[in-house]
Motif scaffolding. Sequence first.
Motif, PDB file in Angstrom:
ATOM      1  N   ASP A 376      72.366  20.848  68.978  1.00  0.00           N
ATOM      2  CA  ASP A 376      73.511  19.970  69.266  1.00  0.00           C
ATOM      3  C   ASP A 376      74.391  20.611  70.341  1.00  0.00           C
ATOM      4  OD1 ASP A 376      74.482  22.034  67.665  1.00  0.00           O
ATOM      5  OD2 ASP A 376      76.055  20.789  66.786  1.00  0.00           O
ATOM      6  N   ILE A 377      73.994  20.434  71.591  1.00  0.00           N
ATOM      7  CA  ILE A 377      74.740  21.004  72.716  1.00  0.00           C
ATOM      8  C   ILE A 377      76.072  20.269  72.849  1.00  0.00           C
ATOM      9  CG2 ILE A 377      74.739  21.416  75.207  1.00  0.00           C
ATOM     10  CD1 ILE A 377      71.704  21.555  75.064  1.00  0.00           C
ATOM     11  N   PRO A 378      77.207  20.990  72.892  1.00  0.00           N
ATOM     12  CA  PRO A 378      78.516  20.339  72.945  1.00  0.00           C
ATOM     13  C   PRO A 378      78.739  19.602  74.261  1.00  0.00           C
ATOM     14  CG  PRO A 378      78.757  22.701  73.276  1.00  0.00           C
ATOM     15  CD  PRO A 378      77.324  22.457  72.891  1.00  0.00           C
ATOM     16  N   LEU A 379      79.462  18.475  74.173  1.00  0.00           N
ATOM     17  CA  LEU A 379      79.749  17.669  75.357  1.00  0.00           C
ATOM     18  C   LEU A 379      81.052  18.136  76.000  1.00  0.00           C
ATOM     19  CD1 LEU A 379      78.855  14.161  73.915  1.00  0.00           C
ATOM     20  CD2 LEU A 379      77.465  15.579  75.426  1.00  0.00           C
ATOM     21  N   ASN A 380      81.024  19.281  76.646  1.00  0.00           N
ATOM     22  CA  ASN A 380      82.187  19.715  77.421  1.00  0.00           C
ATOM     23  C   ASN A 380      81.717  20.330  78.731  1.00  0.00           C
ATOM     24  OD1 ASN A 380      81.476  22.444  76.906  1.00  0.00           O
ATOM     25  ND2 ASN A 380      82.670  22.441  75.015  1.00  0.00           N
ATOM     26  N   ASN A 381      82.653  20.537  79.649  1.00  0.00           N
ATOM     27  CA  ASN A 381      82.294  20.967  80.993  1.00  0.00           C
ATOM     28  C   ASN A 381      82.268  22.485  81.161  1.00  0.00           C
ATOM     29  OD1 ASN A 381      82.126  18.304  81.911  1.00  0.00           O
ATOM     30  ND2 ASN A 381      84.335  18.199  82.202  1.00  0.00           N
ATOM     31  N   ARG A 382      82.606  23.214  80.123  1.00  0.00           N
ATOM     32  CA  ARG A 382      82.633  24.663  80.230  1.00  0.00           C
ATOM     33  C   ARG A 382      81.215  25.230  80.265  1.00  0.00           C
ATOM     34  NH1 ARG A 382      85.953  27.385  75.699  1.00  0.00           N
ATOM     35  NH2 ARG A 382      85.151  29.202  76.782  1.00  0.00           N
ATOM     36  N   VAL A 383      81.062  26.317  80.997  1.00  0.00           N
ATOM     37  CA  VAL A 383      79.794  27.047  80.993  1.00  0.00           C
ATOM     38  C   VAL A 383      80.094  28.472  80.564  1.00  0.00           C
ATOM     39  CG1 VAL A 383      78.756  25.629  82.781  1.00  0.00           C
ATOM     40  CG2 VAL A 383      80.074  27.641  83.429  1.00  0.00           C
ATOM     41  N   GLY A 384      79.046  29.243  80.297  1.00  0.00           N
ATOM     42  CA  GLY A 384      79.255  30.631  79.912  1.00  0.00           C
ATOM     43  C   GLY A 384      79.780  31.457  81.076  1.00  0.00           C
ATOM     44  N   THR A 385      80.085  32.727  80.788  1.00  0.00           N
ATOM     45  CA  THR A 385      80.597  33.626  81.826  1.00  0.00           C
ATOM     46  C   THR A 385      79.436  34.106  82.688  1.00  0.00           C
ATOM     47  OG1 THR A 385      82.329  34.315  80.298  1.00  0.00           O
ATOM     48  CG2 THR A 385      81.929  35.725  82.215  1.00  0.00           C
ATOM     49  N   LYS A 386      79.533  33.904  83.997  1.00  0.00           N
ATOM     50  CA  LYS A 386      78.413  34.146  84.917  1.00  0.00           C
ATOM     51  C   LYS A 386      77.914  35.592  84.866  1.00  0.00           C
ATOM     52  CE  LYS A 386      80.917  32.153  88.205  1.00  0.00           C
ATOM     53  NZ  LYS A 386      81.803  31.212  87.498  1.00  0.00           N
ATOM     54  N   ARG A 387      78.829  36.555  84.714  1.00  0.00           N
ATOM     55  CA  ARG A 387      78.459  37.966  84.703  1.00  0.00           C
ATOM     56  C   ARG A 387      77.518  38.297  83.538  1.00  0.00           C
ATOM     57  NH1 ARG A 387      80.915  42.333  87.180  1.00  0.00           N
ATOM     58  NH2 ARG A 387      82.625  40.990  87.857  1.00  0.00           N
ATOM     59  N   TYR A 388      77.627  37.563  82.447  1.00  0.00           N
ATOM     60  CA  TYR A 388      76.842  37.843  81.240  1.00  0.00           C
ATOM     61  C   TYR A 388      75.674  36.878  81.053  1.00  0.00           C
ATOM     62  CZ  TYR A 388      80.661  40.941  79.808  1.00  0.00           C
ATOM     63  OH  TYR A 388      81.596  41.956  79.743  1.00  0.00           O
ATOM     64  N   MET A 389      75.404  36.035  82.044  1.00  0.00           N
ATOM     65  CA  MET A 389      74.317  35.056  81.906  1.00  0.00           C
ATOM     66  C   MET A 389      72.951  35.719  82.005  1.00  0.00           C
ATOM     67  SD  MET A 389      75.556  31.709  84.025  1.00  0.00           S
ATOM     68  CE  MET A 389      76.838  30.618  83.398  1.00  0.00           C
ATOM     69  N   ALA A 390      72.055  35.308  81.142  1.00  0.00           N
ATOM     70  CA  ALA A 390      70.682  35.816  81.157  1.00  0.00           C
ATOM     71  C   ALA A 390      69.944  35.288  82.390  1.00  0.00           C
ATOM     72  CB  ALA A 390      69.959  35.385  79.884  1.00  0.00           C
ATOM     73  N   PRO A 391      68.869  35.988  82.814  1.00  0.00           N
ATOM     74  CA  PRO A 391      68.123  35.551  84.009  1.00  0.00           C
ATOM     75  C   PRO A 391      67.669  34.095  83.937  1.00  0.00           C
ATOM     76  CG  PRO A 391      67.376  37.713  83.283  1.00  0.00           C
ATOM     77  CD  PRO A 391      68.333  37.226  82.239  1.00  0.00           C
ATOM     78  N   ASP A 410      71.826  35.146  74.072  1.00  0.00           N
ATOM     79  CA  ASP A 410      72.884  35.914  73.392  1.00  0.00           C
ATOM     80  C   ASP A 410      72.521  37.398  73.334  1.00  0.00           C
ATOM     81  OD1 ASP A 410      74.483  33.738  72.940  1.00  0.00           O
ATOM     82  OD2 ASP A 410      74.002  33.535  70.809  1.00  0.00           O
ATOM     83  N   VAL A 411      71.253  37.694  73.042  1.00  0.00           N
ATOM     84  CA  VAL A 411      70.813  39.085  72.920  1.00  0.00           C
ATOM     85  C   VAL A 411      70.934  39.803  74.264  1.00  0.00           C
ATOM     86  CG1 VAL A 411      68.779  40.554  72.520  1.00  0.00           C
ATOM     87  CG2 VAL A 411      69.326  38.693  70.927  1.00  0.00           C
ATOM     88  N   TYR A 412      70.623  39.102  75.349  1.00  0.00           N
ATOM     89  CA  TYR A 412      70.796  39.695  76.683  1.00  0.00           C
ATOM     90  C   TYR A 412      72.258  40.117  76.883  1.00  0.00           C
ATOM     91  CZ  TYR A 412      71.333  39.965  81.758  1.00  0.00           C
ATOM     92  OH  TYR A 412      71.641  40.394  83.028  1.00  0.00           O
ATOM     93  N   ALA A 413      73.192  39.225  76.549  1.00  0.00           N
ATOM     94  CA  ALA A 413      74.620  39.533  76.694  1.00  0.00           C
ATOM     95  C   ALA A 413      75.024  40.685  75.771  1.00  0.00           C
ATOM     96  CB  ALA A 413      75.450  38.288  76.388  1.00  0.00           C
TER      97      ALA A 413
END
Length: 513
Positions: A376-391, A410-413
Motif C-alpha cells: 500500500d504505497i502512500p499517495l503523497n508527493n514526498r520521496v526518500g532522502t537522496k543521499r540514503y537511496m539504494a542503487p 531500508d537495509v542499504y540505508a
Amino acid sequence: MINISKAVLVLSFLYFCQNFYGGWALKCKCDICKDTNYTCETDGYCFTSTFLKDGVVKYSYRCLDTYNLPEIIVQSNRSIQFCNDSIYGLQNNPEYTSMTSNCCNERDYCNDRKITLLPVTGPAPKYLTSLEITAIIVIPTLAICLIIGFVYFYHTSHQRRGLHHHLRHVDDSIEAPDHPILNKGVNLKRMIEMTTSGSGSGLPLLVQRSIARQIQLMEIIGQGRFGEVWKGKWRGENVAVKIFSSREERSWFREAEIYQTVMLRHDNILGFIAADNKDNGTWTQLWLITDYHEHGSLFDFLGRNTMDTGDMIRMALSIATGLAHLHMDIMGTQGKPAIAHRDLKSKNVLVKSNGTCAIGDLGLAVRHDVVTDTVDIPLNNRVGTKRYMAPEVLDETMNVEQFDSFKRADVYALGLIFWEIARRCNVGGIYDEYQLPFYDAVPPDPTIDEMRRVVCIDKQRPNIPNRWQSCDALYVMVKLMKECWYQNATARLTALRIKKTLSNFRASEKLKM
C-alpha cells in the motif's frame, strides 16, 4: 447705336446672372412640392428622413437651405449625419417613436432613395455604463467563488472528520472525557499500557484529543519539509509535538495511521501518543504527539558525542532491532503487517536517555498485505532522502510490486547509518569527525543525478579507514555495513540477520569480560 449697345449689355448681364445662379441650384426630390412636379431647389442639401408613425414606416423628402444647416451628431457606436429635424416639425413629437435622417449634395435628386429605419421600434437603445458592466461581471464571479469556497471547506472538514474516524481502533464506548485513564494520577506510560496492553494500536480517539488540547508548547527543537517539531508538556511530562502544515495532511494522516498499526509498539520504535488537528479559526495545524527524547536525533547526537565500542554495538543493535520489528510480519487475528520505512537516515532515528535508539518518522512507510501480496504505497508527493537511496531506487530498477524490494532498500540505508556511528567510535583516543555518507563525493544537497553517478555508475561506497580492521567491534560493523551495501539487492542481509549478528557479538564480548 449707343442705346442699342447698352441694351445688349444689360440683356447679356441678366442672361449671365440667370444662368450663373440657376446653374448652381441643387435640385432635390420634395414630397410636398406638387406645384413644381415634386421638385425643389436649394443652395444647401437634399434631405431624406424615415420615421415610424403609429407603427407605420413613412418617408419624407425636402430641401435644406444653407442658413438652416444641421449640426453633426455622433451617436454611440454608429456615426450618422443627422439633419436637424426641427425644421420639419418632427422633434419632440410624441407621434413619432423613432426617426432616421440623412443629407446629401453630391448630385441632383440625391435624396431620391429610402434609408433604413435604424431603431425599428421603441425608444433609442440604452448602453451600459462601465460601472454597470463591472457589476455584472464581478457580482456573479464573487458568488461562484463563495460557493466553491464553501464546498471546499465542507469537503475538507468532512474529510478530516473521516480521517479521525478512520484512525480510531478502539470502541467508542471507552472514549469518554471522564474515562479513568484520564485521571490526573495516571502518567502517559501507564495510560498506554492500560489501553493497549503494551503492544496495541494506540489510545482511544477522544483520549488523544483530550491530551492534545492539554499540551503546552515550550520550544522548537526541529524543522523539516513537513513543518516543525516542538517540545511540549502534558501534566508535567515532556512530549514531542510534530506540527504538519495543512498542505501535508496526507503525510500527517499516513504517519498517524502507521503508528497506530496493531502491535507496532516497540522499545526501538518511537512511541506514539496522539494525533489531532488544531483549528484556530485562521488555519489548521495537524499535530502528531510522540515520546520526547532529550538527546534528539542520531544526527544531532553524533555531531556532539563520541562513544566506546560497547556503546556503539548497543546503539547499532537497537536500530537493527527496531527495523527488524518493522519488517516482521506477525500472523494472527491481531497480527501486524510487515512495514518498510523508505526514509531511514540518522535524522529519523532518535537517541534515548539510555543510549539506545528508536526509529521515527514513518510518513513514507509502506505495509505489506499478506492476503493479496500487495504494497500500500502512500499517495503523497514526498520521496526518500537522496543521499540514503539504494542503487535500485536511484536508477529506477526496483520492483515496486514486490515488498521485499522496499525492505532491501531500508537495509542499504541502515549500512550507511552504521558507517556514521562507527566514525564516532573512540578507540584509544582515536576517532573521526562526524560526516554524512558520501560527504566527499557529492555536494551538501545532492541531486538524483549526482547520487546516481556516484552510487550506480561509479559504484562508490563510503570510505572505511584501515584502523577499523584492527578493532573487533569495528571489524564486525565494517563486515555488516559492506553486506548492507551490495549493488545486488538480493545479496544484502536482512534486518533480522543483522540483529542476530550484533546480538551474538555483544553476548560473546560479555563472556570475555
